[in-house]
Design a protein around this motif. Structure first.
Motif, short mmCIF file in Angstrom:
data_model
loop_
_atom_site.label_atom_id
_atom_site.label_comp_id
_atom_site.label_asym_id
_atom_site.label_seq_id
_atom_site.Cartn_x
_atom_site.Cartn_y
_atom_site.Cartn_z
N LEU A 188 0.80 -1.15 -0.06
CA LEU A 188 -0.17 0.01 -0.09
C LEU A 188 0.78 1.26 -0.20
O LEU A 188 1.72 1.37 0.96
CB LEU A 188 -0.78 0.05 1.11
N THR A 219 0.59 4.27 0.64
CA THR A 219 -0.06 5.36 1.72
C THR A 219 0.69 5.37 3.11
O THR A 219 0.75 6.13 3.85
CB THR A 219 -1.48 5.40 1.68
N ILE A 246 -5.16 -6.69 10.35
CA ILE A 246 -6.57 -7.11 9.81
C ILE A 246 -6.96 -8.44 10.86
O ILE A 246 -8.28 -8.56 10.82
CB ILE A 246 -6.38 -7.50 8.38
N ALA A 296 -5.59 4.65 11.37
CA ALA A 296 -4.46 4.86 10.79
C ALA A 296 -4.52 4.83 9.27
O ALA A 296 -3.95 5.49 8.65
CB ALA A 296 -3.49 4.28 11.57
N LEU A 297 -5.04 3.51 8.88
CA LEU A 297 -5.08 3.60 7.39
C LEU A 297 -5.87 4.43 6.90
O LEU A 297 -5.52 5.06 5.82
CB LEU A 297 -5.68 1.95 7.20
N ALA A 337 -3.96 7.57 6.84
CA ALA A 337 -2.97 7.43 5.77
C ALA A 337 -3.53 7.97 4.31
O ALA A 337 -2.78 8.42 3.55
CB ALA A 337 -2.28 6.39 5.80
N ASN A 338 -4.94 7.23 4.22
CA ASN A 338 -5.32 7.58 2.72
C ASN A 338 -5.63 8.61 2.36
O ASN A 338 -5.46 9.32 1.42
CB ASN A 338 -6.83 6.44 2.55
N HIS A 394 -2.62 11.03 1.97
CA HIS A 394 -1.99 10.66 0.56
C HIS A 394 -2.40 11.86 -0.29
O HIS A 394 -1.43 11.95 -1.14
CB HIS A 394 -2.11 9.21 0.46
N ARG A 426 -6.70 -1.66 -7.07
CA ARG A 426 -5.64 -2.58 -6.53
C ARG A 426 -5.30 -2.69 -5.07
O ARG A 426 -5.08 -3.80 -4.52
CB ARG A 426 -4.16 -2.34 -7.12
N GLU A 427 -5.45 -1.72 -4.56
CA GLU A 427 -5.17 -1.52 -2.95
C GLU A 427 -6.29 -2.32 -2.34
O GLU A 427 -6.18 -3.03 -1.32
CB GLU A 427 -5.03 -0.08 -2.31
N VAL A 486 -5.83 -5.93 -2.71
CA VAL A 486 -4.74 -6.10 -1.56
C VAL A 486 -5.23 -6.72 -0.20
O VAL A 486 -4.97 -7.58 0.47
CB VAL A 486 -3.56 -5.30 -1.48
N LEU A 487 -5.97 -5.65 0.22
CA LEU A 487 -6.62 -5.59 1.77
C LEU A 487 -7.63 -6.91 1.77
O LEU A 487 -7.57 -7.54 2.55
CB LEU A 487 -7.66 -4.13 1.86
N LYS A 488 -8.29 -7.08 0.53
CA LYS A 488 -9.29 -8.47 0.51
C LYS A 488 -8.56 -9.54 0.51
O LYS A 488 -8.53 -10.59 1.15
CB LYS A 488 -10.17 -8.25 -0.85
N LEU A 542 -5.63 -9.92 1.75
CA LEU A 542 -4.93 -10.12 3.02
C LEU A 542 -6.10 -10.31 4.04
O LEU A 542 -5.90 -10.81 5.35
CB LEU A 542 -4.26 -8.85 3.59
N MET A 570 -9.25 -8.81 4.54
CA MET A 570 -10.17 -7.69 5.19
C MET A 570 -11.55 -8.23 4.84
O MET A 570 -11.93 -8.59 3.73
CB MET A 570 -9.83 -6.46 4.72
N ARG A 601 -15.80 -7.71 4.10
CA ARG A 601 -16.45 -6.77 3.41
C ARG A 601 -16.88 -5.42 4.33
O ARG A 601 -16.59 -4.07 4.00
CB ARG A 601 -17.94 -7.15 2.92
N ARG A 602 -17.41 -5.63 5.61
CA ARG A 602 -17.92 -4.75 6.34
C ARG A 602 -16.83 -3.85 6.91
O ARG A 602 -16.85 -2.63 7.15
CB ARG A 602 -18.60 -5.33 7.67
N ASP A 603 -15.62 -4.35 6.88
CA ASP A 603 -14.47 -3.63 7.29
C ASP A 603 -14.15 -2.82 6.25
O ASP A 603 -13.63 -1.74 6.46
CB ASP A 603 -13.24 -4.37 7.65
#
Lengths: 224, 408
Positions: free
Chosen positions: A101, A103, A116, B3-4, B7-8, B11, B313-314, B317-319, B321, B323, B325-327
């Motif tokens: 990521l 950011t 996570i 924090a995420l 950061a978004n 950015h 894409r990000e 990546v989160l999915k 990893l 994460m 849907r609700r998150d």
């Protein structure tokens, strides 16, 4: 199902549809991977390697399959959130394009799977970053790192939860030979030292030397 | 997660700043327009409450904000005066008011025509800060009354009216002042300044403390002479009751004798009447500023949606990893909430700044930001942010991770 089987896939068939055009990419594949195995899948572009990895990584369902068991769980019947939970606890991914990521810092990227999963951030993060030799770069954002450094951080991120299965999709595809060698060494080390189960897809013959088993794909099938 | 989200947002500082600004401006618009409406109503009501009386008699069908002209003949005052209970007359004083309009202090003002002898009922404990109240007007009123008693004509010439052309203003209007057309400079009003009212030159003879019922007063007889042919009609009445009189009984008695032409209300109910009269305008202002706010939230929605598309894409990546849907929806909501919370804070700041600026450039306008307005702004901002984030969050949550990761 044997306790030793991490992946047990039977009759995996997948096709892509572009309007009325149907393009089969996986044709009734069978694959079993035992715990601690390092399996390399090779094949030309378009033979279905990445699609197979996405299906094994529970990121997309196959068009049809006889069975697809991951760590004994029947992933074909799992709802979306359960597949996500299985990914977060049992799977680690390394991508050709790193996919850190942009950011957040490299350290935060490595911590991300733990966050996570709701797990505490402990010393394992620093140990892993040290292991990939980049402790001095952890505060940097991905855009400030070389491609080799990004891939090593991506590897650390994939391993931080100590997943049962590491899936690597062309992990050296964007790297020069020195960095590719470094990444291969790291993969080989975790396989040897931790007994890490790895499925790696690549074009690169040199990556096969550390593998327990090399499978070749062509036109959506394993050959040999 | 926080924090995420942070950061978004950081950015893309420019885009985030614009989103925050959009929400801030929308909130400020809503707050200032509502604050202006509430402040104006509260200020007018506060001034009306300063009159030493308990009851108001108003035209039955008219909007209290726009009441003008003189619908009540003297007989109404006489009817009120004659009402008595077992102890005698109910009213200690019937206080007629004749409204006219005058442009002073940069805006239209309601000119209160009052009986100079009743000035004390309007002043209460407030002081005369400069000059004096209507000394010569007494003589004028007396002369007109005397002439009429002996069968003479009404006073109409400038010379005859001259003695009655006096104004008393409050200190807030004095400070609001006027722009000198010769020098272009702003000047506060002073004793002796001439003000044109309906084509005649009135002279400011007194300045009283702010808070009295009207910002500008003239002798009632003068306005009647100018506007009503000298006829003793009135725009409304205040009624001061004799001590010990039952107020509700008096209210009912006055209403029954005055009939359907008049609305007899407690003075303490005047605020409610103002709110009722202002309801349509308030609705319009609220609708306009709410529409502006909706546009701001659409801007947020578009921004969030753009961020989802850009970060496909990000999200993949989160999915990948793990994460849920609700998150992902929660992440979108947190980002939008951060934008909106900051926007609301800035909007509240803007509103206070606007209030300060208005106090300087338009000192007669009152912006009231207290009460429930700020919690309302916080509520509107956060609910708006939540709603704006839901669709982009839903889109993000629905993305197939494999397809998202292959996004270029």
């Amino acid at each position: 199902m044997s306790e030793q089987l991490v992946v047990e896939a039977r009759g995996i068939y997948h096709e892509y549809r572009h309007g009325s055009v149907v393009e089969p990419v996986l044709r009734d594949l069978d694959l079993t991977v035992r715990r601690g195995e390092f399996v390399v899948i090779m094949g030309p572009s378009g033979c279905g390697k990445t699609t197979l990895l996405n299906i094994l990584g529970l990121m997309m369902p196959p068009t049809r399959a006889t069975s697809l068991r991951l760590l004994g769980a029947d992933s074909l019947t799992l709802p979306d959130d359960e597949r996500a939970r299985l990914r977060r606890h049992a799977l680690g991914f390394v991508f050709q394009r790193f996919n850190l990521l942009p950011t957040i810092s490299a350290r935060r990227n490595v911590e991300l799977p733990l966050r996570i999963a709701g797990q505490p951030i402990d010393g394992s993060v620093d140990r892993l970053i040290e292991r990939v030799g980049l402790l001095g770069f952890a505060h940097k954002k991905p855009g400030q790192l070389s491609m080799g450094q990004q891939q090593r951080f991506a590897l650390a991120r994939a391993l931080v939860t100590r997943p049962a299965l590491l899936l690597a999709d062309e992990p050296t595809g964007n790297l020069d030979s020195a960095n590719a060698q470094a990444v291969l060494e790291l993969l080989s080390d975790v396989h040897r030292e931790w007994g890490q189960t790895i499925i790696l897809i690549t074009h690169n013959e040199r990556l096969t030397v550390r593998a327990d088993r090399v499978l070749h794909m062509s036109d959506g099938r394993f050959v040999d | 997660m926080l924090a995420l989200a942070w950061a978004n947002l950081t950015h893309h500082p420019l885009r985030t700043a614009l989103s925050v600004l959009a929400v801030g401006l929308g909130i400020a618009l809503l707050l200032v327009s509502k604050g202006l409406a509430n402040g104006s109503i509260a200020e007018v009501n506060q001034r009306i409450q300063s009159v030493d009386a308990e009851i108001v008699v108003l035209p039955a069908q008219e909007n209290v904000i726009f009441t003008n002209g003189a619908p009540f003949p003297q007989s109404f005052a006489n009817l009120i005066t004659r009402q008595a209970d077992d102890q005698g007359a109910m009213a200690a004083a019937v206080i007629p008011v004749f409204f006219a309009q005058v442009n002073m202090g940069g805006q239209q003002q309601r000119l209160f025509g009052i009986d100079p002898a009743q000035m004390g009922l309007f002043l209460g404990s407030r002081r005369v800060l400069a000059g004096r109240p209507f000394d010569r007007a007494y003589e004028f009123a007396h002369a007109v009354t005397e002439r009429r008693r002996t069968g003479g004509a009404q006073a109409s010439s400038d010379q005859e009216l001259a003695d009655g052309l006096e104004l008393v203003i409050d200190d807030r209007l004095r400070r609001a002042g006027y722009v000198d057309t010769q020098t272009g400079q702003h000047r506060p009003y002073q004793i002796g300044d001439e003000v044109r009212v309906m084509g005649r030159a009135f002279r400011i003879v007194g300045v009283v403390e702010a808070g009295v019922a009207g910002r500008v007063f003239a002798p009632i007889q003068t306005l009647r002479e100018m506007l009503n042919g000298g006829e003793p009609w009135s725009s409304m009445f205040f009624v001061k009751l004799r001590p010990g009189v039952d107020v509700s009984q008096a209210l009912d008695r006055f209403q029954s004798v005055l009939g359907s032409q008049a609305r007899v209300e407690l003075k303490s109910e005047y605020g409610r009447l103002l709110h009722e009269s202002f309801a349509q305008l308030n609705l319009y202002m609220t609708a306009t500023s709410s529409l502006a706010l909706v546009v701001c939230f659409l801007f947020i929605l578009l921004t969030m949606y753009t961020m989802v598309v850009e970060r496909t894409r990000e999200i993949g990546v989160l999915k990948a990893l793990g994460m849920l849907r609700r998150d992902l929806v929660l992440l979108s909501v947190i980002e939008a909430s951060l934008v909106c919370a900051t926007g609301v804070a800035i909007g509240i700041g803007f509103s206070w700044a606007a209030k300060g600026v208005l106090a300087m450039v338009r000192p007669l306008l009152t912006v009231e930001l207290a009460g429930g307005l700020v919690p309302m702004a916080v509520g509107v901002g956060l609910v708006g942010g939540l709603v704006s984030a839901l669709y982009p969050g839903y889109r993000a949550a629905r993305l197939n991770p494999a397809i998202a990761l292959s996004n270029e």
